[in-house]
Design a protein around this motif. Structure first.
Motif, PDB file in Angstrom:
ATOM      1  N   GLN A   1      27.594  -9.586 -34.434  1.00  0.00           N
ATOM      2  CA  GLN A   1      28.460  -9.339 -33.282  1.00  0.00           C
ATOM      3  C   GLN A   1      28.255  -7.950 -32.699  1.00  0.00           C
ATOM      4  OE1 GLN A   1      29.957 -11.145 -31.373  1.00  0.00           O
ATOM      5  NE2 GLN A   1      31.716 -10.165 -30.465  1.00  0.00           N
ATOM      6  N   GLY A   2      27.868  -7.896 -31.425  1.00  0.00           N
ATOM      7  CA  GLY A   2      27.711  -6.647 -30.706  1.00  0.00           C
ATOM      8  C   GLY A   2      26.417  -5.912 -31.008  1.00  0.00           C
ATOM      9  N   ALA A   3      25.495  -6.522 -31.764  1.00  0.00           N
ATOM     10  CA  ALA A   3      24.252  -5.847 -32.132  1.00  0.00           C
ATOM     11  C   ALA A   3      23.509  -5.371 -30.886  1.00  0.00           C
ATOM     12  CB  ALA A   3      23.364  -6.782 -32.958  1.00  0.00           C
ATOM     13  N   ASN A   4      23.156  -4.097 -30.886  1.00  0.00           N
ATOM     14  CA  ASN A   4      22.444  -3.440 -29.774  1.00  0.00           C
ATOM     15  C   ASN A   4      23.114  -3.657 -28.420  1.00  0.00           C
ATOM     16  OD1 ASN A   4      20.641  -2.381 -31.525  1.00  0.00           O
ATOM     17  ND2 ASN A   4      18.973  -3.744 -31.006  1.00  0.00           N
ATOM     18  N   GLY A   5      24.375  -3.997 -28.447  1.00  0.00           N
ATOM     19  CA  GLY A   5      25.107  -4.205 -27.200  1.00  0.00           C
ATOM     20  C   GLY A   5      24.634  -5.407 -26.407  1.00  0.00           C
ATOM     21  N   THR A   6      23.845  -6.311 -27.046  1.00  0.00           N
ATOM     22  CA  THR A   6      23.294  -7.454 -26.312  1.00  0.00           C
ATOM     23  C   THR A   6      23.531  -8.798 -26.991  1.00  0.00           C
ATOM     24  OG1 THR A   6      21.139  -7.146 -27.371  1.00  0.00           O
ATOM     25  CG2 THR A   6      21.458  -6.108 -25.211  1.00  0.00           C
ATOM     26  N   TRP A   7      24.002  -8.796 -28.230  1.00  0.00           N
ATOM     27  CA  TRP A   7      24.227 -10.048 -28.969  1.00  0.00           C
ATOM     28  C   TRP A   7      25.716 -10.228 -29.202  1.00  0.00           C
ATOM     29  CZ3 TRP A   7      20.530 -13.553 -29.746  1.00  0.00           C
ATOM     30  CH2 TRP A   7      19.204 -13.144 -29.621  1.00  0.00           C
ATOM     31  N   PHE A   8      26.228 -11.416 -28.818  1.00  0.00           N
ATOM     32  CA  PHE A   8      27.656 -11.654 -28.926  1.00  0.00           C
ATOM     33  C   PHE A   8      27.929 -13.082 -29.375  1.00  0.00           C
ATOM     34  CE2 PHE A   8      27.071  -8.244 -25.931  1.00  0.00           C
ATOM     35  CZ  PHE A   8      27.987  -7.301 -26.373  1.00  0.00           C
ATOM     36  N   ALA A   9      28.956 -13.229 -30.204  1.00  0.00           N
ATOM     37  CA  ALA A   9      29.408 -14.566 -30.585  1.00  0.00           C
ATOM     38  C   ALA A   9      29.780 -15.320 -29.315  1.00  0.00           C
ATOM     39  CB  ALA A   9      30.604 -14.476 -31.529  1.00  0.00           C
ATOM     40  N   VAL A  10      29.664 -16.643 -29.391  1.00  0.00           N
ATOM     41  CA  VAL A  10      29.901 -17.499 -28.230  1.00  0.00           C
ATOM     42  C   VAL A  10      31.278 -18.148 -28.322  1.00  0.00           C
ATOM     43  CG1 VAL A  10      29.045 -19.501 -26.960  1.00  0.00           C
ATOM     44  CG2 VAL A  10      27.441 -17.970 -28.070  1.00  0.00           C
ATOM     45  N   ALA A  11      32.015 -18.089 -27.220  1.00  0.00           N
ATOM     46  CA  ALA A  11      33.298 -18.776 -27.108  1.00  0.00           C
ATOM     47  C   ALA A  11      33.039 -20.251 -26.777  1.00  0.00           C
ATOM     48  CB  ALA A  11      34.143 -18.127 -26.012  1.00  0.00           C
ATOM     49  N   PRO A  12      34.016 -21.135 -26.996  1.00  0.00           N
ATOM     50  CA  PRO A  12      33.826 -22.560 -26.728  1.00  0.00           C
ATOM     51  C   PRO A  12      33.420 -22.905 -25.296  1.00  0.00           C
ATOM     52  CG  PRO A  12      35.767 -22.234 -28.071  1.00  0.00           C
ATOM     53  CD  PRO A  12      35.293 -20.865 -27.652  1.00  0.00           C
ATOM     54  N   ASP A  13      33.652 -22.009 -24.344  1.00  0.00           N
ATOM     55  CA  ASP A  13      33.246 -22.278 -22.954  1.00  0.00           C
ATOM     56  C   ASP A  13      31.887 -21.644 -22.623  1.00  0.00           C
ATOM     57  OD1 ASP A  13      33.827 -19.558 -22.801  1.00  0.00           O
ATOM     58  OD2 ASP A  13      35.293 -19.771 -21.180  1.00  0.00           O
ATOM     59  N   GLY A  14      31.215 -21.050 -23.620  1.00  0.00           N
ATOM     60  CA  GLY A  14      29.910 -20.437 -23.414  1.00  0.00           C
ATOM     61  C   GLY A  14      29.957 -18.958 -23.079  1.00  0.00           C
ATOM     62  N   SER A  15      31.155 -18.431 -22.848  1.00  0.00           N
ATOM     63  CA  SER A  15      31.254 -16.999 -22.535  1.00  0.00           C
ATOM     64  C   SER A  15      31.051 -16.177 -23.805  1.00  0.00           C
ATOM     65  CB  SER A  15      32.604 -16.689 -21.892  1.00  0.00           C
ATOM     66  OG  SER A  15      33.654 -16.952 -22.801  1.00  0.00           O
ATOM     67  N   LYS A  16      30.732 -14.890 -23.614  1.00  0.00           N
ATOM     68  CA  LYS A  16      30.534 -14.041 -24.779  1.00  0.00           C
ATOM     69  C   LYS A  16      31.866 -13.477 -25.243  1.00  0.00           C
ATOM     70  CE  LYS A  16      29.251  -9.803 -22.296  1.00  0.00           C
ATOM     71  NZ  LYS A  16      28.156  -8.866 -22.064  1.00  0.00           N
ATOM     72  N   ILE A  17      31.954 -13.279 -26.547  1.00  0.00           N
ATOM     73  CA  ILE A  17      33.142 -12.686 -27.153  1.00  0.00           C
ATOM     74  C   ILE A  17      32.813 -11.237 -27.437  1.00  0.00           C
ATOM     75  CG2 ILE A  17      34.645 -12.709 -29.177  1.00  0.00           C
ATOM     76  CD1 ILE A  17      34.027 -15.748 -29.365  1.00  0.00           C
ATOM     77  N   THR A  18      33.614 -10.318 -26.928  1.00  0.00           N
ATOM     78  CA  THR A  18      33.331  -8.907 -27.128  1.00  0.00           C
ATOM     79  C   THR A  18      34.162  -8.281 -28.240  1.00  0.00           C
ATOM     80  OG1 THR A  18      34.857  -8.330 -25.348  1.00  0.00           O
ATOM     81  CG2 THR A  18      32.526  -8.574 -24.771  1.00  0.00           C
ATOM     82  N   ALA A  19      35.196  -8.963 -28.710  1.00  0.00           N
ATOM     83  CA  ALA A  19      36.031  -8.431 -29.797  1.00  0.00           C
ATOM     84  C   ALA A  19      35.214  -8.346 -31.080  1.00  0.00           C
ATOM     85  CB  ALA A  19      37.240  -9.338 -30.013  1.00  0.00           C
ATOM     86  N   GLY A  20      35.517  -7.356 -31.887  1.00  0.00           N
ATOM     87  CA  GLY A  20      34.883  -7.238 -33.196  1.00  0.00           C
ATOM     88  C   GLY A  20      33.448  -6.751 -33.138  1.00  0.00           C
ATOM     89  N   GLY A  21      33.061  -6.091 -32.059  1.00  0.00           N
ATOM     90  CA  GLY A  21      31.685  -5.640 -31.905  1.00  0.00           C
ATOM     91  C   GLY A  21      31.320  -4.514 -32.847  1.00  0.00           C
ATOM     92  N   LYS A  22      30.023  -4.406 -33.137  1.00  0.00           N
ATOM     93  CA  LYS A  22      29.486  -3.361 -33.987  1.00  0.00           C
ATOM     94  C   LYS A  22      28.561  -2.480 -33.154  1.00  0.00           C
ATOM     95  CE  LYS A  22      29.305  -6.115 -38.172  1.00  0.00           C
ATOM     96  NZ  LYS A  22      28.488  -6.520 -39.292  1.00  0.00           N
ATOM     97  N   ALA A  23      28.423  -1.248 -33.581  1.00  0.00           N
ATOM     98  CA  ALA A  23      27.439  -0.370 -32.947  1.00  0.00           C
ATOM     99  C   ALA A  23      26.099  -0.578 -33.633  1.00  0.00           C
ATOM    100  CB  ALA A  23      27.878   1.082 -33.080  1.00  0.00           C
ATOM    101  N   GLY A  24      25.027  -0.499 -32.891  1.00  0.00           N
ATOM    102  CA  GLY A  24      23.705  -0.648 -33.502  1.00  0.00           C
ATOM    103  C   GLY A  24      23.446  -2.072 -33.894  1.00  0.00           C
ATOM    104  N   GLY A  25      22.887  -2.293 -35.090  1.00  0.00           N
ATOM    105  CA  GLY A  25      22.627  -3.630 -35.565  1.00  0.00           C
ATOM    106  C   GLY A  25      21.191  -4.033 -35.352  1.00  0.00           C
ATOM    107  N   SER A  26      20.890  -5.251 -35.710  1.00  0.00           N
ATOM    108  CA  SER A  26      19.526  -5.777 -35.600  1.00  0.00           C
ATOM    109  C   SER A  26      19.407  -6.579 -34.317  1.00  0.00           C
ATOM    110  CB  SER A  26      19.218  -6.666 -36.812  1.00  0.00           C
ATOM    111  OG  SER A  26      17.953  -7.237 -36.673  1.00  0.00           O
ATOM    112  N   GLY A  27      18.900  -5.977 -33.291  1.00  0.00           N
ATOM    113  CA  GLY A  27      18.802  -6.673 -32.015  1.00  0.00           C
ATOM    114  C   GLY A  27      17.495  -6.393 -31.326  1.00  0.00           C
ATOM    115  N   TYR A  28      17.306  -7.025 -30.191  1.00  0.00           N
ATOM    116  CA  TYR A  28      16.090  -6.846 -29.401  1.00  0.00           C
ATOM    117  C   TYR A  28      16.437  -6.691 -27.955  1.00  0.00           C
ATOM    118  CZ  TYR A  28      13.243  -7.879 -33.408  1.00  0.00           C
ATOM    119  OH  TYR A  28      12.642  -7.825 -34.614  1.00  0.00           O
TER     120      TYR A  28
END
Length: 167
Positions: A140-167
């Motif tokens: 959640q929140g990896a590199n500011g570009t990866w987010f869990a998906v809500a049931p309607d397809g929108s991104k969930i921004t709660a619980g985000g992390k700084a950094g992480g393994s992203g691209y």
């Protein structure tokens, strides 16, 4: 003699048998593989504390979307090493089973390698290699570009992390 009661009882019995028959056909795999069998795909809604309703796979693992993808037209921009860390949810041999997700929101997109990836409201779906168990949200929140998906397809921004393994 009152003939209404036997007719009502017969109608109720008929509805019950028809309902059970329909469930039996689905349980027997008439619509595709059963839960846990090869080719089975599922999108379900689960609740994660502090985040709320998220979309998960058949194992209860969180599914994510990538901000560098496109929803119109649905396009995945995660390949190579990115797809190793963030495995795409590839379409199976049957239509995915849905629990709490509207079927009109689910589709596919063709990846650069020719495989079909499941989309939700146009957004390609991914797992995260750092999530080892159901309910984890390590991407959640990896590199500011990866987010869990809500049931309607929108991104969930709660619980985000700084950094992480992203691209």
């Amino acid at each position: 003699m009152n003939r209404t009661r036997p007719v009502v009882v017969s109608a109720v019995a008929l509805v019950a048998v028809a309902t059970l028959s329909a469930c039996g056909e689905m349980a027997d795999g008439a619509q595709g593989p059963q839960h846990g069998e090869p080719g089975h795909k599922m999108l379900a809604v689960a609740t994660i504390n502090g985040v709320g309703a998220v979309v998960t796979d058949a194992d209860g693992k969180t599914l994510y979307r990538f901000d560098k993808d496109l929803s119109q037209p649905p396009t995945s921009n995660c390949d190579g090493e990115c797809a190793t860390a963030w495995p795409p949810m590839l379409a199976g041999v049957a239509t995915p089973m849905l629990k709490g997700i509207q079927d009109t929101q689910v589709g596919t997109t063709t990846r650069k390698d020719g495989s079909k990836q499941i989309t939700l409201n146009g957004w390609p779906l991914y797992g995260f290699s750092g999530d080892k168990a159901a309910g984890e949200l390590n991407g959640q929140g990896a590199n500011g570009t990866w987010f869990a998906v809500a049931p309607d397809g929108s991104k969930i921004t709660a619980g985000g992390k700084a950094g992480g393994s992203g691209y």
